[in-house]
Design a protein around this motif. Sequence first.
Motif, short mmCIF file in Angstrom:
data_model
loop_
_atom_site.label_atom_id
_atom_site.label_comp_id
_atom_site.label_asym_id
_atom_site.label_seq_id
_atom_site.Cartn_x
_atom_site.Cartn_y
_atom_site.Cartn_z
N GLU A 234 0.85 -1.21 0.00
CA GLU A 234 0.00 0.00 0.00
C GLU A 234 0.88 1.25 0.00
N ALA A 235 1.86 1.28 -0.90
CA ALA A 235 2.88 2.34 -0.90
C ALA A 235 2.30 3.73 -1.15
N HIS A 236 1.08 3.81 -1.72
CA HIS A 236 0.49 5.14 -1.95
C HIS A 236 0.23 5.87 -0.63
N CYS A 237 0.28 5.14 0.50
CA CYS A 237 0.07 5.79 1.80
C CYS A 237 1.16 6.82 2.12
N VAL A 238 2.26 6.80 1.37
CA VAL A 238 3.35 7.75 1.61
C VAL A 238 3.09 9.09 0.91
N ALA A 239 2.16 9.09 -0.06
CA ALA A 239 1.88 10.32 -0.81
C ALA A 239 1.10 11.29 0.08
N GLN A 240 1.70 12.43 0.35
CA GLN A 240 1.20 13.33 1.39
C GLN A 240 -0.22 13.82 1.12
N TRP A 241 -0.57 14.05 -0.13
CA TRP A 241 -1.92 14.52 -0.42
C TRP A 241 -2.72 13.43 -1.14
N THR B 141 1.65 -0.83 -4.92
CA THR B 141 0.36 -0.18 -4.76
C THR B 141 -0.51 -0.50 -5.97
N ALA B 142 -1.82 -0.39 -5.77
CA ALA B 142 -2.76 -0.61 -6.88
C ALA B 142 -3.21 0.71 -7.50
N THR B 143 -2.86 1.83 -6.87
CA THR B 143 -3.42 3.11 -7.30
C THR B 143 -2.38 4.22 -7.25
N ALA B 144 -2.01 4.73 -8.40
CA ALA B 144 -1.11 5.89 -8.41
C ALA B 144 -1.05 6.49 -9.80
N THR B 145 -1.28 7.80 -9.88
CA THR B 145 -1.05 8.51 -11.13
C THR B 145 0.46 8.66 -11.30
N GLU B 146 0.86 9.21 -12.43
CA GLU B 146 2.28 9.41 -12.67
C GLU B 146 2.89 10.33 -11.61
N ALA B 147 2.14 11.36 -11.22
CA ALA B 147 2.64 12.30 -10.20
C ALA B 147 2.78 11.60 -8.84
N THR B 148 1.79 10.78 -8.49
CA THR B 148 1.85 10.06 -7.21
C THR B 148 2.99 9.06 -7.23
N ARG B 149 3.20 8.42 -8.37
CA ARG B 149 4.29 7.45 -8.50
C ARG B 149 5.63 8.13 -8.26
N ALA B 150 5.79 9.32 -8.82
CA ALA B 150 7.03 10.07 -8.62
C ALA B 150 7.21 10.45 -7.15
N GLU B 151 6.10 10.80 -6.50
CA GLU B 151 6.16 11.17 -5.08
C GLU B 151 6.55 9.96 -4.22
N LYS C 189 -14.08 11.29 -3.40
CA LYS C 189 -13.36 12.56 -3.48
C LYS C 189 -12.40 12.63 -4.65
N SER C 190 -12.00 11.46 -5.16
CA SER C 190 -11.00 11.45 -6.23
C SER C 190 -11.14 10.19 -7.06
N VAL C 191 -10.58 10.23 -8.26
CA VAL C 191 -10.59 9.04 -9.12
C VAL C 191 -9.72 7.95 -8.50
N GLN D 149 -11.94 6.53 -20.12
CA GLN D 149 -11.62 7.74 -19.36
C GLN D 149 -10.85 7.41 -18.08
N LEU D 150 -11.24 6.33 -17.42
CA LEU D 150 -10.58 5.92 -16.18
C LEU D 150 -9.11 5.59 -16.43
N LEU D 151 -8.84 4.83 -17.48
CA LEU D 151 -7.46 4.46 -17.78
C LEU D 151 -6.65 5.68 -18.22
N ARG D 152 -7.30 6.57 -18.95
CA ARG D 152 -6.61 7.79 -19.41
C ARG D 152 -6.14 8.61 -18.21
N TYR D 153 -6.94 8.63 -17.15
CA TYR D 153 -6.56 9.38 -15.94
C TYR D 153 -5.25 8.86 -15.37
N PHE D 154 -5.03 7.55 -15.48
CA PHE D 154 -3.79 6.96 -14.97
C PHE D 154 -2.70 6.88 -16.03
#
Length: 603
Positions: free
Chosen positions: A132-139, A166-176, A301-303, A371-376
Amino acid sequence: MLRRVFGYDSFRGDQQEIVETVVAGGDALVLMPTGGGKSLCYQVPALARDGVGVVVSPLIALMQDQVDALRALGVRAGFLNSTQDPDERRLVEQQFLAGELDLLYLAPERLKVAATVSLLERGTIALFAIDEAHCVAQWGHDFRPDYLLLSELHQRWPAVPRIALTATATEATRAEIAQRLQLTDARQFVSSFDRPNIQYRIVPKNEPRKQLLDLLRTEHPGDAGIVYCLSRKSVEQTAEFLSAQGVAALPYHAGLDAAVRQRNQARFLREDGLVMVATIAFGMGIDKPDVRFVAHLDLPKSVEGYYQETGRAGRDGEPSTAWLAYGLPDVVQQRKMIDDSEGDAAHKRRLGQHLDAMLALCETTECRRVQLLRYFGQQYPASRCGNCDTCLTPVSSWDGTVAAQKVLSTVFRLKKERNQEFGAGQVIDILLGKRTQKIEQNRHDQLSVFGVGTDLTEPQWRSVLRQLVARGLLAVGGPYSTLRFTDASMQAMRGEETLMLRTEPERAARSSSRSRSGGSSKPQVELSAAAAPVFERLRSWRAAAAKEQGVPAYVIFHDATLREIASRAPADRGELGTISGIGEGKLNRYGDQVIAVLQESAS
């Protein structure tokens, strides 16, 4: 090892390359959808490398089930967390130091305890897995402050490979994630975010609890599922409503006593056909494979949050439903929560961007999966998936420029001529020319816009208003959620650009998942007339065995494995061992019992 321990003949997708990277001592950052097999990516290397694989997980309430599932495979697993008494912790620590464990699960806060760090330093560590590595993303949608400490792992144990998953991360979250965990040099593996077995559907809100009940009765009778609500009060009221209607439902939210939460979660995992009604406090790491639906009664609250939550359906690859009821009050509520939230302007802007992306997914006339895949940052190979509501019941758009002008003119005249602000209901009544008491008291029947909207129905006007607010062409504010102009309102009121709006379908797409594979990546084995009763006998045996051992049924065998057993009817343990999902540990533990059930069925 994959065949012997886990009972699978081959890896899927990037699994083998990830495993080889970590076994060789390299770091990896893995993005893989829920149900895609993330756990194998660290479990196999932990078994292959010298020492113990240390898994950092935020899921204290689920560690026992994770360990039980591994022990059923013959893997030596343990955990350390705050639920244990001193004797239990001492035993696990001794096993770790003696090299008698293959995997050790820790909550991130344990790494703040000096005794835990000292223990790890005295043992041999095969790898660190950060689940669950996305838990490190501050926002991010599941930020956990303790995850920020995990960057110290590399400094303290520089030679130990790390794998963050993680199962969920955009490119920006992945970089974070990479930056915060000091994994910028790690190999990154990004699997497709597509879950083809999930049918995505978003419907206009109209008595959402009754809509939910209709979904459960017509498409998912007796199925296990999760219903998400925004507030604790709504959770309890919805659970009570479903229970009163004969649906076995349990509540879960942070305000409940910890023992009640634990008991309800344990029942959901261990019993068939229960519906969990919950806030987003529930669900991360839920490994229950046969969740057939995830329903949202409030707008996420978010995709990222939506994708993470809907991903808890259909982990077994079988057809499943992701259903969301959405309306104007959701938009109003979420905007207000952002305005009232703590944090600076930049933080609120980020929250607004998350919400805008979620609204775009709700209002799209395109295929939702595209649209969902495009977001990621991923592209679907076709323009339509054939397994979402906008594909099953195509949505058209219409020129809503004039309709938008009528709405905006009404809001404008109320403010300019009367210095008044009203909510959506009053604006719609003015447009429809309704002579209500409120209309007459405020002399709104004398406005020039009174009655100019009789060309549309009340539901159609609500759709127009919702889409205007979603696009930022109207704002909602104040204690009474009144409609207000935004910077973009005047331009739209002048009709300077054509405004295409979504046409709501006459009826929501009805799932046919019970008779089709739903695009499943792993279609279920169709049972013959002879195999169906054998499958039910196997399920009954499994339920009894699970109850006796105090573990969820899926820890013993998944439905897919039982289906294959029922269809192939192996004559002995040798044949049974060739079935997917049956490794040596489960064959030794359950083989004779399964063969006995098959023999009883044949007699």
